[in-house]
Design a protein around this motif. Structure first.
Motif, PDB file in Angstrom:
ATOM      1  N   LYS A  25       3.509  10.647  -7.054  1.00  7.67           N
ATOM      2  CA  LYS A  25       4.378  11.085  -8.143  1.00  7.67           C
ATOM      3  C   LYS A  25       3.567  11.651  -9.311  1.00  7.67           C
ATOM      4  CE  LYS A  25       8.271  11.122 -10.649  1.00  7.67           C
ATOM      5  NZ  LYS A  25       9.458  11.931 -10.339  1.00  7.67           N
ATOM      6  N   LYS A  26       2.343  11.155  -9.499  1.00  8.52           N
ATOM      7  CA  LYS A  26       1.546  11.515 -10.671  1.00  8.52           C
ATOM      8  C   LYS A  26       0.383  12.465 -10.366  1.00  8.52           C
ATOM      9  CE  LYS A  26       2.628   7.341 -13.321  1.00  8.52           C
ATOM     10  NZ  LYS A  26       3.223   8.041 -14.470  1.00  8.52           N
ATOM     11  N   VAL A  27       0.297  12.952  -9.129  1.00  4.59           N
ATOM     12  CA  VAL A  27      -0.782  13.881  -8.783  1.00  4.59           C
ATOM     13  C   VAL A  27      -0.542  15.220  -9.484  1.00  4.59           C
ATOM     14  CG1 VAL A  27      -1.817  15.248  -6.930  1.00  4.59           C
ATOM     15  CG2 VAL A  27      -1.354  12.831  -6.574  1.00  4.59           C
ATOM     16  N   SER A  35       7.818  -0.458 -10.990  1.00  4.35           N
ATOM     17  CA  SER A  35       7.193   0.811 -11.346  1.00  4.35           C
ATOM     18  C   SER A  35       7.853   1.970 -10.621  1.00  4.35           C
ATOM     19  CB  SER A  35       5.698   0.784 -11.018  1.00  4.35           C
ATOM     20  OG  SER A  35       5.038  -0.207 -11.767  1.00  4.35           O
ATOM     21  N   LEU A  36       8.235   1.740  -9.342  1.00  5.53           N
ATOM     22  CA  LEU A  36       8.932   2.778  -8.584  1.00  5.53           C
ATOM     23  C   LEU A  36      10.249   3.141  -9.244  1.00  5.53           C
ATOM     24  CD1 LEU A  36       8.610   1.955  -4.754  1.00  5.53           C
ATOM     25  CD2 LEU A  36       7.483   3.753  -6.029  1.00  5.53           C
ATOM     26  N   ALA A  37      11.003   2.106  -9.639  1.00  5.46           N
ATOM     27  CA  ALA A  37      12.296   2.330 -10.281  1.00  5.46           C
ATOM     28  C   ALA A  37      12.126   3.079 -11.607  1.00  5.46           C
ATOM     29  CB  ALA A  37      12.992   0.990 -10.504  1.00  5.46           C
ATOM     30  N   LYS A  38      11.083   2.707 -12.370  1.00  7.32           N
ATOM     31  CA  LYS A  38      10.832   3.342 -13.671  1.00  7.32           C
ATOM     32  C   LYS A  38      10.513   4.825 -13.506  1.00  7.32           C
ATOM     33  CE  LYS A  38       8.101   2.684 -17.878  1.00  7.32           C
ATOM     34  NZ  LYS A  38       7.010   1.901 -18.511  1.00  7.32           N
ATOM     35  N   GLU A  39       9.827   5.179 -12.403  1.00  6.96           N
ATOM     36  CA  GLU A  39       9.459   6.572 -12.152  1.00  6.96           C
ATOM     37  C   GLU A  39      10.556   7.331 -11.422  1.00  6.96           C
ATOM     38  OE1 GLU A  39       6.852   8.162 -13.179  1.00  6.96           O
ATOM     39  OE2 GLU A  39       5.825   6.453 -14.102  1.00  6.96           O
ATOM     40  N   GLY A  40      11.644   6.624 -11.055  1.00  2.03           N
ATOM     41  CA  GLY A  40      12.748   7.280 -10.352  1.00  2.03           C
ATOM     42  C   GLY A  40      12.423   7.649  -8.925  1.00  2.03           C
ATOM     43  N   ILE A  41      11.570   6.840  -8.290  1.00  2.00           N
ATOM     44  CA  ILE A  41      11.163   7.116  -6.909  1.00  2.00           C
ATOM     45  C   ILE A  41      11.971   6.236  -5.961  1.00  2.00           C
ATOM     46  CG2 ILE A  41       9.231   7.153  -5.281  1.00  2.00           C
ATOM     47  CD1 ILE A  41       7.358   7.299  -7.717  1.00  2.00           C
ATOM     48  N   GLU A  42      12.553   6.859  -4.936  1.00  2.00           N
ATOM     49  CA  GLU A  42      13.303   6.100  -3.922  1.00  2.00           C
ATOM     50  C   GLU A  42      12.496   6.049  -2.645  1.00  2.00           C
ATOM     51  OE1 GLU A  42      17.191   7.583  -3.314  1.00  2.00           O
ATOM     52  OE2 GLU A  42      17.799   7.409  -5.419  1.00  2.00           O
ATOM     53  N   ARG A  43      12.429   4.873  -2.065  1.00  2.00           N
ATOM     54  CA  ARG A  43      11.708   4.701  -0.804  1.00  2.00           C
ATOM     55  C   ARG A  43      12.606   5.074   0.353  1.00  2.00           C
ATOM     56  NH1 ARG A  43       9.374  -1.016   0.005  1.00  2.00           N
ATOM     57  NH2 ARG A  43       8.278   0.045   1.698  1.00  2.00           N
ATOM     58  N   THR A  44      12.020   5.764   1.341  1.00  2.00           N
ATOM     59  CA  THR A  44      12.762   6.097   2.557  1.00  2.00           C
ATOM     60  C   THR A  44      12.306   5.176   3.670  1.00  2.00           C
ATOM     61  OG1 THR A  44      11.096   7.757   3.090  1.00  2.00           O
ATOM     62  CG2 THR A  44      13.061   8.515   1.918  1.00  2.00           C
ATOM     63  N   LEU A  91       2.697  -9.025  -7.358  1.00  2.00           N
ATOM     64  CA  LEU A  91       2.364  -7.610  -7.263  1.00  2.00           C
ATOM     65  C   LEU A  91       3.508  -6.800  -6.674  1.00  2.00           C
ATOM     66  CD1 LEU A  91       0.280  -5.354  -7.598  1.00  2.00           C
ATOM     67  CD2 LEU A  91      -0.666  -5.984  -5.366  1.00  2.00           C
ATOM     68  N   ALA A  92       4.201  -7.361  -5.689  1.00  2.00           N
ATOM     69  CA  ALA A  92       5.295  -6.637  -5.031  1.00  2.00           C
ATOM     70  C   ALA A  92       6.390  -6.270  -6.021  1.00  2.00           C
ATOM     71  CB  ALA A  92       5.870  -7.478  -3.896  1.00  2.00           C
ATOM     72  N   SER A  93       6.794  -7.230  -6.860  1.00  2.00           N
ATOM     73  CA  SER A  93       7.876  -6.957  -7.813  1.00  2.00           C
ATOM     74  C   SER A  93       7.441  -5.963  -8.889  1.00  2.00           C
ATOM     75  CB  SER A  93       8.357  -8.265  -8.455  1.00  2.00           C
ATOM     76  OG  SER A  93       7.326  -8.842  -9.241  1.00  2.00           O
ATOM     77  N   VAL A  94       6.168  -6.065  -9.308  1.00  2.00           N
ATOM     78  CA  VAL A  94       5.664  -5.147 -10.326  1.00  2.00           C
ATOM     79  C   VAL A  94       5.621  -3.719  -9.777  1.00  2.00           C
ATOM     80  CG1 VAL A  94       3.637  -4.502 -11.696  1.00  2.00           C
ATOM     81  CG2 VAL A  94       4.320  -6.890 -11.536  1.00  2.00           C
ATOM     82  N   LEU A  95       5.169  -3.545  -8.537  1.00  2.00           N
ATOM     83  CA  LEU A  95       5.120  -2.219  -7.927  1.00  2.00           C
ATOM     84  C   LEU A  95       6.523  -1.635  -7.755  1.00  2.00           C
ATOM     85  CD1 LEU A  95       2.318  -2.673  -5.234  1.00  2.00           C
ATOM     86  CD2 LEU A  95       2.236  -1.165  -7.207  1.00  2.00           C
ATOM     87  N   LYS A  96       7.463  -2.482  -7.325  1.00  2.00           N
ATOM     88  CA  LYS A  96       8.839  -2.012  -7.146  1.00  2.00           C
ATOM     89  C   LYS A  96       9.474  -1.625  -8.479  1.00  2.00           C
ATOM     90  CE  LYS A  96       9.583  -4.632  -2.895  1.00  2.00           C
ATOM     91  NZ  LYS A  96      10.186  -5.838  -2.283  1.00  2.00           N
ATOM     92  N   LEU A 134       0.829  -1.198   0.000  1.00  2.00           N
ATOM     93  CA  LEU A 134       0.000   0.000   0.000  1.00  2.00           C
ATOM     94  C   LEU A 134       0.871   1.258   0.000  1.00  2.00           C
ATOM     95  CD1 LEU A 134      -2.835   1.242   0.176  1.00  2.00           C
ATOM     96  CD2 LEU A 134      -2.684   1.064   2.664  1.00  2.00           C
ATOM     97  N   GLU A 135       1.959   1.209   0.764  1.00  2.00           N
ATOM     98  CA  GLU A 135       2.879   2.352   0.824  1.00  2.00           C
ATOM     99  C   GLU A 135       3.503   2.616  -0.547  1.00  2.00           C
ATOM    100  OE1 GLU A 135       7.130   3.743   2.736  1.00  2.00           O
ATOM    101  OE2 GLU A 135       6.362   1.726   3.119  1.00  2.00           O
ATOM    102  N   ILE A 136       3.902   1.537  -1.249  1.00  2.00           N
ATOM    103  CA  ILE A 136       4.507   1.690  -2.577  1.00  2.00           C
ATOM    104  C   ILE A 136       3.488   2.280  -3.551  1.00  2.00           C
ATOM    105  CG2 ILE A 136       5.532   0.457  -4.522  1.00  2.00           C
ATOM    106  CD1 ILE A 136       6.579  -1.610  -2.543  1.00  2.00           C
ATOM    107  N   ALA A 137       2.241   1.776  -3.494  1.00  2.00           N
ATOM    108  CA  ALA A 137       1.193   2.292  -4.376  1.00  2.00           C
ATOM    109  C   ALA A 137       0.938   3.774  -4.113  1.00  2.00           C
ATOM    110  CB  ALA A 137      -0.091   1.492  -4.176  1.00  2.00           C
TER     111      ALA A 137
END
Length: 275
Positions: free
Chosen positions: A203-205, A255-264, A248-253, A194-197
């Motif tokens: 990022k897209k708002v 997507s994060l990499a593709k958008e250049g988003i780093e998790r803290t 789902l976990a790998s697909v979401l991760k 949920l946090e990744i989503a």
């Protein structure tokens, strides 16, 4: 610039206050691709016609009338003049019976919009006072009107220097959400997902900007027509998505990499360590 063509003229009435108004269409189909039906044998356009179900003969306009089917094959005939003689108040007056909070309007019921403007200079003052009062109270007026020989429920709300009238679908036209959603199950999911989503969404708002909307289907039609006109091959269709979401976990991760988003790291994790 030519003055907008009114599709309806009448009065907006709230209690004892009334003012002349006009409705102007807020949408246009002018930019859409329109096709004609052609005869495949000679390439010429064909015309539609009303045909008698019994004889198969074409029925000319002057011989046509409306009919309401009481039972199978049993009709009561209604002449156009009989419909015109129905003197409904809503044919010439938008009489406001109630006001509703704009935030409470169920958007599923909104259908076709029209701009509302004063009919003449004499109506401007009353029109402006009503609009500003509705704007301050953040309410929309509920009314009904006869448009194109049909009674339509509507809401009217302040919009810029004028107002916006929107046709409403009736309750009988709506499919209950319960009949669609009741069988849906609510699965358990990892809160980490949920946090990744949420990160992906953040990022897209952006702001709601209809000027950036594109009709990709319409664009594809125009490109195909242009290619055929020039004797070229039509553009290749867009490929269908091949990836099924199994993990789902790998697909979401991904997507994060593709958008250049780093998790803290989560703040609560640091709290647990200090404890």
């Amino acid at each position: 610039m030519a003055a907008p063509r009114a599709v309806w003229k009448g009065f907006l009435k709230v209690g004892s206050v009334s003012c002349g108004v006009k409705l102007v269409g807020a949408t246009s189909e002018a930019g859409k691709v329109h096709f004609k039906i052609l005869n495949r044998k000679d390439g010429l356009p064909v015309k539609s016609a009303y045909v008698d179900e019994g004889t198969g003969d074409i029925v000319e306009t002057e011989d046509q009338t409306k009919g309401f089917e009481l039972d199978k094959g049993d009709f009561v005939e209604i002449e156009p003049d009989e419909i015109k003689k129905l003197k409904l108040t809503s044919q010439h007056t938008l009489e406001v019976g109630e006001f509703v909070d704009i935030a409470d309007i169920d958007t599923r019921y909104l259908e076709k919009p029209y701009y509302v403007i004063p009919a003449d200079g004499a109506a401007v003052e009353a029109f402006s006072v009503l609009r500003e009062a509705m704007k301050k109270k953040r309410v929309a007026a509920r009314s009904c009107v006869v448009l194109y020989q049909r009674g339509r429920e509507v809401v009217i709300q302040p919009f810029g220097k004028g107002m916006l009238l929107t046709e409403l679908r009736t309750h009988n036209e709506m499919v209950s959400e319960k009949s669609v959603f009741d069988d849906l199950k609510s699965p358990k999911y990892d809160k980490d997902l949920l946090e990744i989503a949420e990160l992906l969404i953040e990022k897209k708002v952006t702001k709601f900007d209809p000027s950036k909307f594109e009709d990709t289907y319409e664009d594809a039609l125009i490109a195909m027509i242009d290619a055929k006109r020039k004797g070229k091959k039509p553009p290749k269709p867009a490929p269908r998505p091949k990836e099924n979401v199994i993990d789902l976990a790998s697909v979401l991760k991904k997507s994060l990499a593709k958008e250049g988003i780093e998790r803290t790291p989560k703040a609560k994790s640091a709290t647990k360590e200090s404890a």
